[in-house]
Design a protein around this motif. Structure first.
Motif, mmCIF file in Angstrom:
data_model
loop_
_atom_site.group_PDB
_atom_site.id
_atom_site.type_symbol
_atom_site.label_atom_id
_atom_site.label_comp_id
_atom_site.label_asym_id
_atom_site.label_seq_id
_atom_site.Cartn_x
_atom_site.Cartn_y
_atom_site.Cartn_z
ATOM 1 N N VAL A 79 5.685 2.501 0.209
ATOM 2 C CA VAL A 79 6.311 3.826 0.256
ATOM 3 C C VAL A 79 7.780 3.661 -0.095
ATOM 4 O O VAL A 79 8.480 2.832 0.487
ATOM 5 C CB VAL A 79 6.159 4.468 1.649
ATOM 6 N N LYS A 80 8.228 4.457 -1.071
ATOM 7 C CA LYS A 80 9.619 4.403 -1.493
ATOM 8 C C LYS A 80 10.158 5.815 -1.660
ATOM 9 O O LYS A 80 9.395 6.758 -1.843
ATOM 10 C CB LYS A 80 9.759 3.632 -2.815
ATOM 11 N N TYR A 81 11.495 5.935 -1.583
ATOM 12 C CA TYR A 81 12.118 7.232 -1.811
ATOM 13 C C TYR A 81 11.968 7.625 -3.277
ATOM 14 O O TYR A 81 12.012 6.783 -4.180
ATOM 15 C CB TYR A 81 13.596 7.198 -1.428
ATOM 16 N N ALA A 82 11.795 8.939 -3.492
ATOM 17 C CA ALA A 82 11.579 9.435 -4.848
ATOM 18 C C ALA A 82 12.800 9.228 -5.737
ATOM 19 O O ALA A 82 12.675 9.173 -6.961
ATOM 20 C CB ALA A 82 11.198 10.910 -4.815
ATOM 21 N N ILE A 118 0.523 8.787 -9.243
ATOM 22 C CA ILE A 118 0.996 7.572 -8.569
ATOM 23 C C ILE A 118 0.730 6.353 -9.444
ATOM 24 O O ILE A 118 1.598 5.483 -9.625
ATOM 25 C CB ILE A 118 0.306 7.428 -7.201
ATOM 26 N N GLN A 119 -0.468 6.276 -10.006
ATOM 27 C CA GLN A 119 -0.809 5.132 -10.849
ATOM 28 C C GLN A 119 0.054 5.086 -12.097
ATOM 29 O O GLN A 119 0.497 4.008 -12.517
ATOM 30 C CB GLN A 119 -2.295 5.198 -11.229
ATOM 31 N N TYR A 120 0.318 6.256 -12.680
ATOM 32 C CA TYR A 120 1.126 6.288 -13.903
ATOM 33 C C TYR A 120 2.583 5.935 -13.604
ATOM 34 O O TYR A 120 3.188 5.111 -14.306
ATOM 35 C CB TYR A 120 1.034 7.676 -14.536
ATOM 36 N N ALA A 121 3.154 6.561 -12.558
ATOM 37 C CA ALA A 121 4.576 6.355 -12.267
ATOM 38 C C ALA A 121 4.868 4.932 -11.816
ATOM 39 O O ALA A 121 5.943 4.392 -12.109
ATOM 40 C CB ALA A 121 5.035 7.360 -11.205
ATOM 41 N N SER A 122 3.955 4.314 -11.101
ATOM 42 C CA SER A 122 4.195 2.955 -10.606
ATOM 43 C C SER A 122 3.603 1.879 -11.508
ATOM 44 O O SER A 122 3.608 0.705 -11.132
ATOM 45 C CB SER A 122 3.622 2.811 -9.189
ATOM 46 N N ARG A 123 3.055 2.287 -12.680
ATOM 47 C CA ARG A 123 2.466 1.344 -13.629
ATOM 48 C C ARG A 123 1.422 0.473 -12.939
ATOM 49 O O ARG A 123 1.457 -0.761 -12.964
ATOM 50 C CB ARG A 123 3.548 0.481 -14.276
ATOM 51 N N ALA A 124 0.495 1.156 -12.296
ATOM 52 C CA ALA A 124 -0.532 0.453 -11.531
ATOM 53 C C ALA A 124 -1.393 -0.442 -12.409
ATOM 54 O O ALA A 124 -1.981 -1.413 -11.914
ATOM 55 C CB ALA A 124 -1.405 1.462 -10.793
ATOM 56 N N PHE A 144 15.304 12.721 -0.268
ATOM 57 C CA PHE A 144 14.667 12.249 0.950
ATOM 58 C C PHE A 144 13.141 12.323 0.851
ATOM 59 O O PHE A 144 12.450 11.963 1.798
ATOM 60 C CB PHE A 144 15.153 13.058 2.161
ATOM 61 N N ASP A 145 12.633 12.819 -0.267
ATOM 62 C CA ASP A 145 11.188 12.812 -0.492
ATOM 63 C C ASP A 145 10.730 11.383 -0.763
ATOM 64 O O ASP A 145 11.448 10.584 -1.366
ATOM 65 C CB ASP A 145 10.823 13.701 -1.680
ATOM 66 N N ARG A 146 9.513 11.097 -0.322
ATOM 67 C CA ARG A 146 8.977 9.749 -0.491
ATOM 68 C C ARG A 146 7.736 9.795 -1.377
ATOM 69 O O ARG A 146 7.004 10.780 -1.397
ATOM 70 C CB ARG A 146 8.631 9.133 0.868
ATOM 71 N N ASP A 147 7.547 8.710 -2.081
ATOM 72 C CA ASP A 147 6.405 8.583 -2.972
ATOM 73 C C ASP A 147 5.646 7.309 -2.631
ATOM 74 O O ASP A 147 6.224 6.323 -2.146
ATOM 75 C CB ASP A 147 6.849 8.513 -4.437
ATOM 76 N N LEU A 148 4.360 7.331 -2.918
ATOM 77 C CA LEU A 148 3.547 6.129 -2.825
ATOM 78 C C LEU A 148 3.589 5.389 -4.151
ATOM 79 O O LEU A 148 3.562 6.016 -5.215
ATOM 80 C CB LEU A 148 2.102 6.489 -2.478
ATOM 81 N N VAL A 149 3.674 4.085 -4.101
ATOM 82 C CA VAL A 149 3.705 3.263 -5.316
ATOM 83 C C VAL A 149 2.706 2.123 -5.157
ATOM 84 O O VAL A 149 2.436 1.655 -4.047
ATOM 85 C CB VAL A 149 5.110 2.696 -5.598
ATOM 86 N N ILE A 150 2.142 1.718 -6.273
ATOM 87 C CA ILE A 150 1.234 0.572 -6.321
ATOM 88 C C ILE A 150 1.982 -0.567 -6.996
ATOM 89 O O ILE A 150 2.392 -0.453 -8.155
ATOM 90 C CB ILE A 150 -0.053 0.922 -7.081
#
Length: 675
Positions: free
Chosen positions: A143-146, A114-120, A151-157
Motif C-alpha cells: 500500500v502506497k500513497y497515490a 492496479i496491475q497496469y499502474a504498478s506494472r504487475a 492522502f489517498d492510498r493505492d494498492l501496488v503489485i
C-alpha cells in the motif's frame, strides 16, 4: 490503513523479539536445502558455471579446451515466454444477494488499473522466471500513497527481484501458501544507511550492547545489519451481528452507525462469535523491534510462485525445470569438448619416408604441418607419405554428444518441435502433436503461476474496500487496456438504490457490500486475441466478401493501425440502419392502398353508426310501449319483459346461415328465398 501501535514495555518487546528470531530461525533452517539448490541451478544454468572448479582449472593449466554448450536457457525461455504470452487474468464475480454484477465490473476495472499502474507484468514475469530457473519465486502486494501531495492510498503489485530475501512459513501446506502464519523479507544495510533510515533505533555498536551479540549470527554480515520485515498472523475472537436488512457487520461497527441505522429503522437480528485472522507487520533487527503496524487483510501479502513441488516426509522441495538435466548437460559439454580436442587440437599427422629422405629442405619438412610451402624436395627414390588421420575417436565423441543432447530433451520433456527446431516429424499434425506434448509436460509451471495470481486476487478483493475509501473517485480500466472510466465509491442505504435509479443520478458503488469471488483465466492476452480475431475476420471476408458491408467497422477496430478507431467510426456510418442503432426505413405507402383502406374505414364506421341508431330506436319504442301498457300489467309481467329485453341486448349475434347451392333445396328451418 496501517496505524502504528504504541510501544509496549521492555519485557513485552523482548518476548516479541525472541518470538520473531525463533520464527526466522525455523524458516531459515527449513529452507536451507531449497535455497542451496536454487543457487546451484542459477549458477549452473544462468551463469553457465557447469564445469567443476578443480577440473576446469586443471584443463586450463594444461592448455586443453573446456567448452560449455549451455542449452538450458533455450528451454527456460520456452516456458517463461509461453507464460508471458498466456498471462493469467483475474475476473471477479458476485456470489451472494448483496453483490451485483455492476460492482463486480468495478472490482475488475480497479484490479486491472492496479496491475497496469504498478506494472504487475514485471512482477509476474520475474516470479515465473525464478520458479522455472530455480524452483521458486515471489511477488508482493503493498500500500502506497497515490502521490506526494495526496492522502489517498493505492494498492501496488511489486516484484521480488531476489527470491532468497524471502523466508516463508515451514508449517505451510497450502498449494499457494495462503496459510502462512509467519513470513520474512530481509535486507542488509550498512551501518551508516541503517542509522540514516532509522534515526530512533539503537546505535549499532559491534563492541558492546545488543548488536555486539549479533556479530557471529545470521543477523549481520561483516559491517552490515540485517533488517527484516516480519509478517505475523494470529487469531482473534470477534463478534459479528446480523442486521434486519440482511447485512452482516462487526459488532464494533454498530456504535458509529447507530444514528444511521435508527433513522432507517434497522436493528440487530442475531449475533455470533467467530475466529478471524489478524496480520501484524513489524520491522526488526536481531537486537530490537523498530516499527509495528497493523495490516488490513487476513492474508500475508507475499505471494509465492512455485516450480515443481515434491513433498517428502512432510518437507516441501521446490524443483526447477532443469534440476534433473544437469548430468546430461555435463555429458554434452564433455563430449563436445572431447570431439573438438580430437579434431582441432590433436597432433598433426606425420610424414613417413626412408632414412635421409628429409635432409634436403630439412627446415621446410620441420614446418610442413604449420606453414604452407609451395614445394618441398626430398632425397632418394621413395617419396615420403603422409599418414591418414584416425577420425574414429572424434566420431565416437560426436555420437556420444548426440546421445547426451537427446537425453537432455527427454529429461526436460521439451523436444526439437517444441523449441522451433526441425525434427523427424513431416506433417503439420505431427509437429503440433509433439509441441502439445511439450506444453503438457511443462504446464504445471503455468498452472502454479495461475494459482499464485488467484491468491493475489483474493488479497486484492479483501483490501480494495479498505484502501479505496467511500467518497473517492477512482479510475477503472477496460479489458482492452485503453478504455477508462471514473466511478464514485461510497456507502448507500438499500432504499436509496431505487431512488437514484429513478432520478437517473450518477451511481455510487459500495465495494464493501456483498461477497465476491474470482476466477483466473489462463490464455492469450487481449491484444493477442484481438489480432487473432482480425485474422479470422479477414479469412471470412476472403470466403464471403459480401460480409464486408456489415463487419467492416469491427475489423478496423481489431487492426493495430494508427487511426484504426477513426476508420472504424467512419465505416460504422455506412452500416445499414438496423445495425447502426436506427430504425429501418419504411417504403412509401401505395396511394391506391391508402384510398382502399380509407373507404373500408368509412364503410365500417357507417355500418356501426347505423346499427347503433337502430338499436336506440328499438329501445325507445319498447320503452314507450311499456309506459302505455305498464299500468294495466302486473309487476311480475313487467319484470319478465325487462329481463327478456336485457337478454336480447346482451346475446351474441347469430352466426350466418349457410346458403344452398344453385338448384339445391334450402336446409330445414331455413325460409325459402332467404338471401
Amino acid at each position: 490503513m496501517a496505524a502504528s501501535e504504541p510501544k509496549d514495555d521492555d519485557d513485552k518487546d523482548d518476548d516479541l523479539l525472541q518470538q520473531g528470531k525463533d520464527a526466522f530461525k525455523r524458516a531459515s533452517d527449513a529452507e536451507d536445502e531449497n535455497r542451496k539448490a536454487f543457487l546451484d541451478d542459477m549458477r549452473f544454468w544462468r551463469l553457465s558455471e557447469q564445469w567443476p572448479a578443480e577440473i576446469k582449472t586443471a584443463r586450463l593449466n594444461e592448455k586443453r579446451p573446456c567448452l560449455t554448450v549451455n542449452r538450458g536457457p533455450t528451454f527456460i525461455r520456452q516456458v517463461v515466454n509461453d507464460a508471458r504470452q498466456n498471462k493469467p487474468s483475474i475476473r471477479v464475480r458476485p456470489v451472494d444477494g448483496g453483490a451485483d454484477p455492476d460492482t463486480a465490473k468495478v472490482f475488475n476495472g480497479i484490479i486491472r488499473h492496479i496491475q497496469y499502474a504498478s506494472r504487475a507484468d514485471v512482477a509476474y514475469d520475474t516470479a515465473t522466471d525464478s520458479a522455472v530457473s530455480g524452483g521458486f519465486g515471489y511477488f508482493r502486494i503493498a500500500v502506497k500513497y497515490a502521490g506526494d501531495d495526496s492522502f489517498d492510498r493505492d494498492l501496488v503489485i511489486e516484484r521480488v527481484a531476489n527470491p532468497l530475501t524471502v523466508y516463508g512459513d515451514p508449517a505451510s501446506t497450502a498449494a499457494d501458501s495462503s496459510d502462512w502464519n509467519d513470513a520474512f523479507v530481509v535486507d542488509f544495510l550498512e551501518k551508516e544507511e541503517f542509522e540514516r533510515r532509522f534515526p530512533k533505533a539503537e546505535k549499532v555498536n559491534w563492541d558492546q550492547g545488543a548488536y555486539a551479540e549479533l556479530k557471529d549470527s545470521d543477523w549481520c554480515d561483516g559491517d552490515r545489519v540485517m533488517v527484516a520485515e516480519w509478517y505475523h498472523r494470529s487469531t482473534e475472537r470477534r463478534t459479528i451481528v446480523l442486521l434486519t436488512d440482511g447485512r452482516v457487520i462487526d459488532e464494533e461497527q454498530l456504535a458509529p452507525l447507530k444514528d444511521e441505522l435508527d433513522a432507517a429503522g434497522i436493528g440487530v437480528k442475531d449475533s455470533r462469535q467467530i475466529d478471524r485472522f489478524k496480520v501484524t507487520h513489524r520491522l526488526m533487527t536481531g537486537a530490537e523491534i523498530l516499527e509495528t503496524t497493523e495490516w488490513a487483510g487476513q492474508y500475508i501479502p507475499i505471494i509465492p510462485v512455485y516450480g515443481d513441488e515434491v513433498n517428502v516426509e512432510g518437507k516441501r522441495h521446490f524443483r526447477s525445470l532443469l534440476r534433473d538435466a544437469a548430468d546430461p548437460q555435463r555429458m554434452l559439454n564433455y563430449w563436445r569438448t572431447t570431439s573438438t580436442e580430437l579434431v582441432a587440437l590433436a597432433p598433426r599427422t606425420p610424414f613417413i619416408g626412408p632414412v635421409n629422405a628429409f635432409d634436403t629442405d630439412a627446415a621446410k619438412w620441420a614446418t610442413i604441418n604449420s606453414v604452407s610451402h609451395p614445394f618441398v624436395q626430398y632425397d632418394g627414390p621413395t617419396q615420403p607419405q603422409r599418414q591418414p588421420l584416425d577420425a574414429g575417436g572424434a566420431l565416437g565423441a560426436m555420437s556420444e554428444a548426440k546421445a547426451a543432447s537427446d537425453d537432455l530433451m527427454a529429461v526436460i520433456g521439451l523436444f526439437n518441435a517444441s523449441i522451433g527446431q526441425k525434427s523427424n516429424e513431416t506433417s503439420g499434425k505431427a509437429i503440433l502433436a509433439r509441441q502439445r506434448e511439450g506444453d503438457v509436460s511443462t504446464f504445471h509451471f503455468l498452472d502454479n503461476m495461475a494459482r499464485a495470481i488467484n491468491h493475489a486476487g483474493r488479497i486484492l478483493i479483501e483490501l480494495i474496500p479498505k484502501v479505496y475509501t467511500p467518497g473517492r473517485v477512482v479510475r477503472i480500466l477496460g479489458e482492452d487496456g485503453a478504455t477508462t472510466e471514473e466511478v464514485t465509491l461510497g456507502k448507500r442505504a438499500p432504499a436509496m438504490a431505487e431512488q437514484q435509479a429513478m432520478e437517473n443520478a450518477k451511481r455510487i458503488y459500495d465495494l464493501s457490500a456483498g461477497k465476491y469471488d474470482l476466477v483466473v483465466d489462463v490464455g492469450p492476452s487481449f491484444t493477442t486475441r484481438r489480432e487473432e480475431a482480425a485474422n479470422q475476420m479477414m479469412e471470412l471476408l476472403r470466403a464471403f466478401p459480401q460480409a464486408a458491408a456489415v463487419i467492416g467497422d469491427l475489423l478496423a477496430k481489431n487492426l493495430d493501425w494508427p487511426g484504426a478507431d477513426e476508420i472504424a467510426k467512419r465505416l460504422q456510418t455506412l452500416l445499414p440502419p438496423p445495425l447502426n442503432g436506427q430504425p429501418a426505413p419504411q417504403p412509401p405507402p401505395d396511394p391506391r392502398m391508402v384510398s382502399a383502406q380509407a373507404a373500408l374505414l368509412r364503410a365500417t364506421s357507417d355500418a356501426k353508426t347505423g346499427a347503433m341508431d337502430a338499436e336506440t330506436n328499438r329501445m325507445k319504442a319498447e320503452t314507450d310501449r311499456l309506459q302505455t301498457v305498464g299500468p294495466a300489467m302486473t309487476p311480475q309481467a313487467v319484470q319478465a319483459i325487462v329481463l327478456d329485453t336485457i337478454r336480447q341486448i346482451l346475446a351474441p349475434p347469430s352466426p350466418p346461415q349457410p346458403q344452398p347451392a344453385m338448384g339445391q333445396a334450402a336446409p330445414a328451418g331455413m325460409p325459402m328465398g332467404t338471401a
